[in-house]
Design a protein around this motif. Sequence first.
Motif, PDB file in Angstrom:
ATOM      1  N   GLN A  72      32.175  -5.596 -32.766  1.00  0.00           N
ATOM      2  CA  GLN A  72      31.240  -4.574 -33.207  1.00  0.00           C
ATOM      3  C   GLN A  72      31.538  -3.311 -32.404  1.00  0.00           C
ATOM      4  O   GLN A  72      32.044  -3.367 -31.298  1.00  0.00           O
ATOM      5  CB  GLN A  72      29.799  -5.018 -32.967  1.00  0.00           C
ATOM      6  CG  GLN A  72      29.376  -6.144 -33.878  1.00  0.00           C
ATOM      7  CD  GLN A  72      28.020  -6.705 -33.523  1.00  0.00           C
ATOM      8  OE1 GLN A  72      27.432  -6.354 -32.513  1.00  0.00           O
ATOM      9  NE2 GLN A  72      27.528  -7.587 -34.359  1.00  0.00           N
ATOM     10  N   ASN A 103      20.680  -3.279 -33.575  1.00  0.00           N
ATOM     11  CA  ASN A 103      20.182  -3.947 -34.784  1.00  0.00           C
ATOM     12  C   ASN A 103      19.536  -2.990 -35.779  1.00  0.00           C
ATOM     13  O   ASN A 103      19.624  -3.196 -36.982  1.00  0.00           O
ATOM     14  CB  ASN A 103      19.205  -5.057 -34.406  1.00  0.00           C
ATOM     15  CG  ASN A 103      19.892  -6.216 -33.750  1.00  0.00           C
ATOM     16  OD1 ASN A 103      20.859  -6.741 -34.282  1.00  0.00           O
ATOM     17  ND2 ASN A 103      19.421  -6.613 -32.589  1.00  0.00           N
ATOM     18  N   TRP A 104      18.900  -1.944 -35.307  1.00  0.00           N
ATOM     19  CA  TRP A 104      18.237  -1.018 -36.224  1.00  0.00           C
ATOM     20  C   TRP A 104      19.247  -0.226 -37.056  1.00  0.00           C
ATOM     21  O   TRP A 104      18.888   0.338 -38.098  1.00  0.00           O
ATOM     22  CB  TRP A 104      17.273  -0.086 -35.484  1.00  0.00           C
ATOM     23  CG  TRP A 104      17.921   0.970 -34.635  1.00  0.00           C
ATOM     24  CD1 TRP A 104      18.229   0.882 -33.305  1.00  0.00           C
ATOM     25  CD2 TRP A 104      18.323   2.273 -35.052  1.00  0.00           C
ATOM     26  NE1 TRP A 104      18.808   2.046 -32.878  1.00  0.00           N
ATOM     27  CE2 TRP A 104      18.879   2.929 -33.928  1.00  0.00           C
ATOM     28  CE3 TRP A 104      18.291   2.960 -36.262  1.00  0.00           C
ATOM     29  CZ2 TRP A 104      19.374   4.225 -33.976  1.00  0.00           C
ATOM     30  CZ3 TRP A 104      18.783   4.253 -36.319  1.00  0.00           C
ATOM     31  CH2 TRP A 104      19.317   4.872 -35.188  1.00  0.00           C
ATOM     32  N   ILE A 148      21.406  -1.436 -38.917  1.00  0.00           N
ATOM     33  CA  ILE A 148      21.609  -2.144 -40.188  1.00  0.00           C
ATOM     34  C   ILE A 148      20.673  -1.619 -41.280  1.00  0.00           C
ATOM     35  O   ILE A 148      21.140  -1.164 -42.325  1.00  0.00           O
ATOM     36  CB  ILE A 148      21.493  -3.665 -39.981  1.00  0.00           C
ATOM     37  CG1 ILE A 148      22.653  -4.135 -39.092  1.00  0.00           C
ATOM     38  CG2 ILE A 148      21.447  -4.406 -41.306  1.00  0.00           C
ATOM     39  CD1 ILE A 148      22.518  -5.540 -38.567  1.00  0.00           C
ATOM     40  N   TYR A 206      16.493  -5.615 -49.381  1.00  0.00           N
ATOM     41  CA  TYR A 206      16.618  -6.718 -48.424  1.00  0.00           C
ATOM     42  C   TYR A 206      17.966  -7.422 -48.551  1.00  0.00           C
ATOM     43  O   TYR A 206      18.584  -7.772 -47.542  1.00  0.00           O
ATOM     44  CB  TYR A 206      15.474  -7.720 -48.594  1.00  0.00           C
ATOM     45  CG  TYR A 206      14.173  -7.197 -48.037  1.00  0.00           C
ATOM     46  CD1 TYR A 206      13.988  -7.052 -46.672  1.00  0.00           C
ATOM     47  CD2 TYR A 206      13.136  -6.842 -48.887  1.00  0.00           C
ATOM     48  CE1 TYR A 206      12.802  -6.567 -46.161  1.00  0.00           C
ATOM     49  CE2 TYR A 206      11.944  -6.355 -48.379  1.00  0.00           C
ATOM     50  CZ  TYR A 206      11.778  -6.213 -47.018  1.00  0.00           C
ATOM     51  OH  TYR A 206      10.602  -5.727 -46.510  1.00  0.00           O
ATOM     52  N   PHE A 218      28.388  -7.421 -39.985  1.00  0.00           N
ATOM     53  CA  PHE A 218      28.526  -7.161 -38.551  1.00  0.00           C
ATOM     54  C   PHE A 218      28.445  -8.438 -37.717  1.00  0.00           C
ATOM     55  O   PHE A 218      29.079  -8.523 -36.667  1.00  0.00           O
ATOM     56  CB  PHE A 218      27.527  -6.107 -38.088  1.00  0.00           C
ATOM     57  CG  PHE A 218      27.923  -4.722 -38.507  1.00  0.00           C
ATOM     58  CD1 PHE A 218      29.001  -4.086 -37.909  1.00  0.00           C
ATOM     59  CD2 PHE A 218      27.245  -4.064 -39.519  1.00  0.00           C
ATOM     60  CE1 PHE A 218      29.399  -2.821 -38.309  1.00  0.00           C
ATOM     61  CE2 PHE A 218      27.628  -2.799 -39.928  1.00  0.00           C
ATOM     62  CZ  PHE A 218      28.719  -2.175 -39.319  1.00  0.00           C
ATOM     63  N   ARG A 219      27.730  -9.420 -38.181  1.00  0.00           N
ATOM     64  CA  ARG A 219      27.688 -10.697 -37.458  1.00  0.00           C
ATOM     65  C   ARG A 219      29.036 -11.401 -37.507  1.00  0.00           C
ATOM     66  O   ARG A 219      29.463 -12.014 -36.538  1.00  0.00           O
ATOM     67  CB  ARG A 219      26.606 -11.598 -38.037  1.00  0.00           C
ATOM     68  CG  ARG A 219      25.244 -11.207 -37.546  1.00  0.00           C
ATOM     69  CD  ARG A 219      24.376 -12.436 -37.341  1.00  0.00           C
ATOM     70  NE  ARG A 219      23.150 -12.026 -36.701  1.00  0.00           N
ATOM     71  CZ  ARG A 219      21.952 -12.072 -37.246  1.00  0.00           C
ATOM     72  NH1 ARG A 219      21.822 -12.547 -38.475  1.00  0.00           N
ATOM     73  NH2 ARG A 219      20.893 -11.678 -36.596  1.00  0.00           N
ATOM     74  N   THR A 246      20.537  -5.281 -46.941  1.00  0.00           N
ATOM     75  CA  THR A 246      20.394  -5.377 -45.487  1.00  0.00           C
ATOM     76  C   THR A 246      21.000  -6.680 -44.977  1.00  0.00           C
ATOM     77  O   THR A 246      21.712  -6.688 -43.965  1.00  0.00           O
ATOM     78  CB  THR A 246      18.916  -5.265 -45.084  1.00  0.00           C
ATOM     79  OG1 THR A 246      18.403  -4.019 -45.569  1.00  0.00           O
ATOM     80  CG2 THR A 246      18.730  -5.317 -43.574  1.00  0.00           C
ATOM     81  N   ASP A 247      20.755  -7.762 -45.693  1.00  0.00           N
ATOM     82  CA  ASP A 247      21.346  -9.053 -45.314  1.00  0.00           C
ATOM     83  C   ASP A 247      22.868  -8.994 -45.359  1.00  0.00           C
ATOM     84  O   ASP A 247      23.544  -9.513 -44.465  1.00  0.00           O
ATOM     85  CB  ASP A 247      20.848 -10.175 -46.221  1.00  0.00           C
ATOM     86  CG  ASP A 247      19.401 -10.555 -45.989  1.00  0.00           C
ATOM     87  OD1 ASP A 247      18.836 -10.167 -44.938  1.00  0.00           O
ATOM     88  OD2 ASP A 247      18.825 -11.228 -46.867  1.00  0.00           O
ATOM     89  N   TRP A 284      14.556   3.189 -33.660  1.00  0.00           N
ATOM     90  CA  TRP A 284      14.214   2.968 -35.068  1.00  0.00           C
ATOM     91  C   TRP A 284      13.092   3.922 -35.475  1.00  0.00           C
ATOM     92  O   TRP A 284      13.158   4.567 -36.526  1.00  0.00           O
ATOM     93  CB  TRP A 284      13.812   1.514 -35.315  1.00  0.00           C
ATOM     94  CG  TRP A 284      13.158   1.317 -36.649  1.00  0.00           C
ATOM     95  CD1 TRP A 284      11.841   1.065 -36.883  1.00  0.00           C
ATOM     96  CD2 TRP A 284      13.781   1.385 -37.948  1.00  0.00           C
ATOM     97  NE1 TRP A 284      11.608   0.978 -38.236  1.00  0.00           N
ATOM     98  CE2 TRP A 284      12.780   1.167 -38.904  1.00  0.00           C
ATOM     99  CE3 TRP A 284      15.077   1.609 -38.373  1.00  0.00           C
ATOM    100  CZ2 TRP A 284      13.046   1.161 -40.277  1.00  0.00           C
ATOM    101  CZ3 TRP A 284      15.341   1.609 -39.742  1.00  0.00           C
ATOM    102  CH2 TRP A 284      14.333   1.380 -40.675  1.00  0.00           C
ATOM    103  N   GLN A 292      24.081  -6.979 -42.409  1.00  0.00           N
ATOM    104  CA  GLN A 292      23.899  -7.789 -41.202  1.00  0.00           C
ATOM    105  C   GLN A 292      24.982  -8.868 -41.115  1.00  0.00           C
ATOM    106  O   GLN A 292      25.574  -9.069 -40.057  1.00  0.00           O
ATOM    107  CB  GLN A 292      22.511  -8.421 -41.199  1.00  0.00           C
ATOM    108  CG  GLN A 292      22.190  -9.191 -39.947  1.00  0.00           C
ATOM    109  CD  GLN A 292      20.743  -9.630 -39.925  1.00  0.00           C
ATOM    110  OE1 GLN A 292      20.069  -9.696 -40.960  1.00  0.00           O
ATOM    111  NE2 GLN A 292      20.252  -9.915 -38.761  1.00  0.00           N
ATOM    112  N   ASP A 293      25.242  -9.539 -42.219  1.00  0.00           N
ATOM    113  CA  ASP A 293      26.286 -10.563 -42.242  1.00  0.00           C
ATOM    114  C   ASP A 293      27.648  -9.969 -41.902  1.00  0.00           C
ATOM    115  O   ASP A 293      28.433 -10.573 -41.166  1.00  0.00           O
ATOM    116  CB  ASP A 293      26.357 -11.250 -43.611  1.00  0.00           C
ATOM    117  CG  ASP A 293      25.176 -12.164 -43.878  1.00  0.00           C
ATOM    118  OD1 ASP A 293      24.432 -12.501 -42.926  1.00  0.00           O
ATOM    119  OD2 ASP A 293      24.994 -12.533 -45.054  1.00  0.00           O
TER     120      ASP A 293
END
Length: 115
Positions: A27, A33-34, A36, A9, A19-20, A12-13, A105, A16-17
């Motif tokens: 991007q 989103n899947w 990530i 997790y 790419f955000r 994954t965070d 996904w 995600q961070d």
Amino acid sequence: MTNSLNNLYRSTDDVQDYFRVLGGSNQYSGFMNWHIPAFVLLINHSKAESEILPSAIWRNTQELQETTKSRLLSNPPSPEDITDFINQITRGASKFKDKRESLEWLEFCKLMNYG
């Protein structure tokens, strides 16, 4: 939650961070989103550069790949951790804005023999 599942997790965070921070315009084309959690799972299975994801996700992410790999190697997830992680992501996939994402996904999971 086990430490190894927590590492999945956290990784994954981090992805995600990453790419955000790039924001929508930076991007890669076709970002979903899947990608990530799939990125994290592919790194975990030493399948970086896999053609399952667009090649653009692998470009310019060498440091992110190494950080993710290092974290996962420090406390490798068990098969049960992987199953729990995938089940949680799958439950959340219904919240993706584009319904195509949840289908992709599920297709990823099938290709990886997770579903």
